[in-house]
Design an enzyme around this catalytic site. Structure first.
Site, PDB file in Angstrom:
ATOM      1  N   LYS A   1       3.286  -8.529  12.009  1.00  0.00           N
ATOM      2  CA  LYS A   1       3.028  -8.767  10.677  1.00  0.00           C
ATOM      3  C   LYS A   1       3.331  -9.850   9.983  1.00  0.00           C
ATOM      4  O   LYS A   1       4.306 -10.645  10.046  1.00  0.00           O
ATOM      5  CB  LYS A   1       3.825  -7.627  10.065  1.00  0.00           C
ATOM      6  CG  LYS A   1       3.556  -7.552   8.345  1.00  0.00           C
ATOM      7  CD  LYS A   1       2.118  -6.665   8.056  1.00  0.00           C
ATOM      8  CE  LYS A   1       1.975  -6.502   6.589  1.00  0.00           C
ATOM      9  NZ  LYS A   1       2.803  -5.322   6.124  1.00  0.00           N
TER      10      LYS A   1
ATOM     11  N   ARG B   1      -1.631   3.511  12.340  1.00  0.00           N
ATOM     12  CA  ARG B   1      -0.647   2.811  13.195  1.00  0.00           C
ATOM     13  C   ARG B   1      -0.912   2.781  14.763  1.00  0.00           C
ATOM     14  O   ARG B   1      -1.380   3.616  15.082  1.00  0.00           O
ATOM     15  CB  ARG B   1       0.777   3.287  13.076  1.00  0.00           C
ATOM     16  CG  ARG B   1       1.928   2.492  13.657  1.00  0.00           C
ATOM     17  CD  ARG B   1       3.413   3.097  13.283  1.00  0.00           C
ATOM     18  NE  ARG B   1       3.460   3.374  11.893  1.00  0.00           N
ATOM     19  CZ  ARG B   1       4.285   4.430  11.316  1.00  0.00           C
ATOM     20  NH1 ARG B   1       4.915   5.048  12.309  1.00  0.00           N
ATOM     21  NH2 ARG B   1       4.668   4.219  10.016  1.00  0.00           N
TER      22      ARG B   1
ATOM     23  N   ARG C   1       0.911  -0.910   0.030  1.00  0.00           N
ATOM     24  CA  ARG C   1       0.069   0.097   0.037  1.00  0.00           C
ATOM     25  C   ARG C   1       0.879   1.232  -0.007  1.00  0.00           C
ATOM     26  O   ARG C   1       2.108   1.245   0.750  1.00  0.00           O
ATOM     27  CB  ARG C   1      -0.940   0.040   1.212  1.00  0.00           C
ATOM     28  CG  ARG C   1      -2.158  -0.816   1.268  1.00  0.00           C
ATOM     29  CD  ARG C   1      -2.996  -0.415   2.303  1.00  0.00           C
ATOM     30  NE  ARG C   1      -3.875   0.761   2.126  1.00  0.00           N
ATOM     31  CZ  ARG C   1      -3.902   1.622   3.138  1.00  0.00           C
ATOM     32  NH1 ARG C   1      -3.289   1.580   4.222  1.00  0.00           N
ATOM     33  NH2 ARG C   1      -4.492   2.726   2.773  1.00  0.00           N
TER      34      ARG C   1
END
Length: 318
Positions: free
Chosen positions: A182, A316, A117
């Site tokens: 992640k 975030r 992204r």
């Protein structure tokens, strides 16, 4: 010499001497040394030791196309490619057919210009992880795909959960986490008009081999499928291609998804203090789930509840 031939010799993660490699490939040791340099230039992490030779820092099983079992769907596999998103888009363009015949999937052992992204690079070590994309030209407008990113994120989470990964969550709008780290990323690109037709490509990258990844490359805590379970990439690819095809077909038929009610179960951000990055502007608040359109809702410091769309911002968690 094809890069993939030499790389596959290294797939066992064992030491191979320069003499052994030269004999196997019928070339000189000097040619092997030059080839090793070229492999390092495209991102392979190769160890060298004078008494032992060379080895890849991780082992992998090359993708076996015959194990991706999705009947009637065009699936293309490249050893090394620029981007699987581009490969899948090109496959659709070549066909010049209508839905559902134009649906295509593309996989690769390595991407040289993989992207995430907002223009970020997607790190793609050879053979270590899953890099795949699905694309189609649809007889519906882009407005019909408003929540597709969330639905694909939930699908990835469910498939990984089914294969044995634990504590899987989706970080709005399209990252997948395992144990708060992640694990996978999704990039969806859409062009066309809002109401009548559009082209869509869905790119998915899933970390499979933890030892192939490095903190300095990724810039955030990460994990990989091999930290939880022993499953082949082909199994996950098969399940995801089927799910994506089925969801796109539901969209064409005007059917709603059964996935969004699952969002709360997989939501990584709700209740967390977050920073929203809107261009150069940073907005602080607490995530409070989604609105009816799939936009994230943030409770600001003054008590205001504000919604943000996925294409506008990056979020975030603190």
């Amino acid at each position: 010499m094809d890069n993939s031939v030499l790389i596959n010799y290294f797939s066992d993660g064992e030491w191979h001497s320069g003499v052994q490699l030269a004999e196997m490939l019928g070339v000189s040791r000097a040619a092997i040394w030059k080839r090793i340099q070229k492999l390092e230039a495209i991102g392979l992490k190769i160890e060298r030791e004078q008494s032992k030779g060379y080895r890849l820092k991780y082992s992998f099983d090359p993708i076996d196309e015959a194990l991706i079992k999705v009947d009637g769907i065009d699936i293309r596999l490249n050893a090394i490619t620029g981007s699987t998103n581009t490969d899948a888009q090109n496959a659709v363009a070549e066909k010049k057919t209508q839905w559902p015949d134009n649906f295509s999937a593309a996989l690769a052992e390595q991407q040289t210009v993989g992207r995430g992204r907002r223009g970020r690079n997607w790190i793609s070590p050879y053979g270590a992880n899953l890099y795949m994309s699905c694309a189609a030209a649809l007889p519906v407008g882009a407005a019909s795909l408003e929540t597709l990113s969330l639905e694909v994120g939930i699908s990835v989470a469910q498939v990984l959960e089914d294969k044995g990964v634990t504590d899987v969550k989706v970080k709005w709008p399209n990252d997948v986490y395992g144990d708060g780290k992640k694990l996978a990323g999704i990039l969806i690109e859409v062009d066309g008009d809002l109401s009548s037709q559009c082209n869509v490509v869905i790119g998915i990258g899933i970390n499979f081999t933890n030892s192939s990844l490095h903190q300095e490359d990724i810039g955030q805590p990460f994990t990989a499928v091999d930290q939880y379970t022993d499953v082949r990439r082909e199994e996950v690819a098969t399940a995801l291609i089927r799910r994506i095809y089925e969801r796109l077909n539901q969209i064409v038929l005007g059917k709603t998804s059964g996935l969004l009610p699952e969002w709360e179960r997989y939501d990584f951000l709700t209740g967390k203090a977050v920073t929203v990055f809107l261009g150069a502007l940073e907005i602080e608040g607490v995530a409070e789930g989604l609105d009816g359109r799939g936009n994230i809702q943030i409770r600001l410091g003054d008590g205001t509840l504000r919604a943000f769309a996925g294409g506008e911002v990056s979020v975030r968690a603190k």
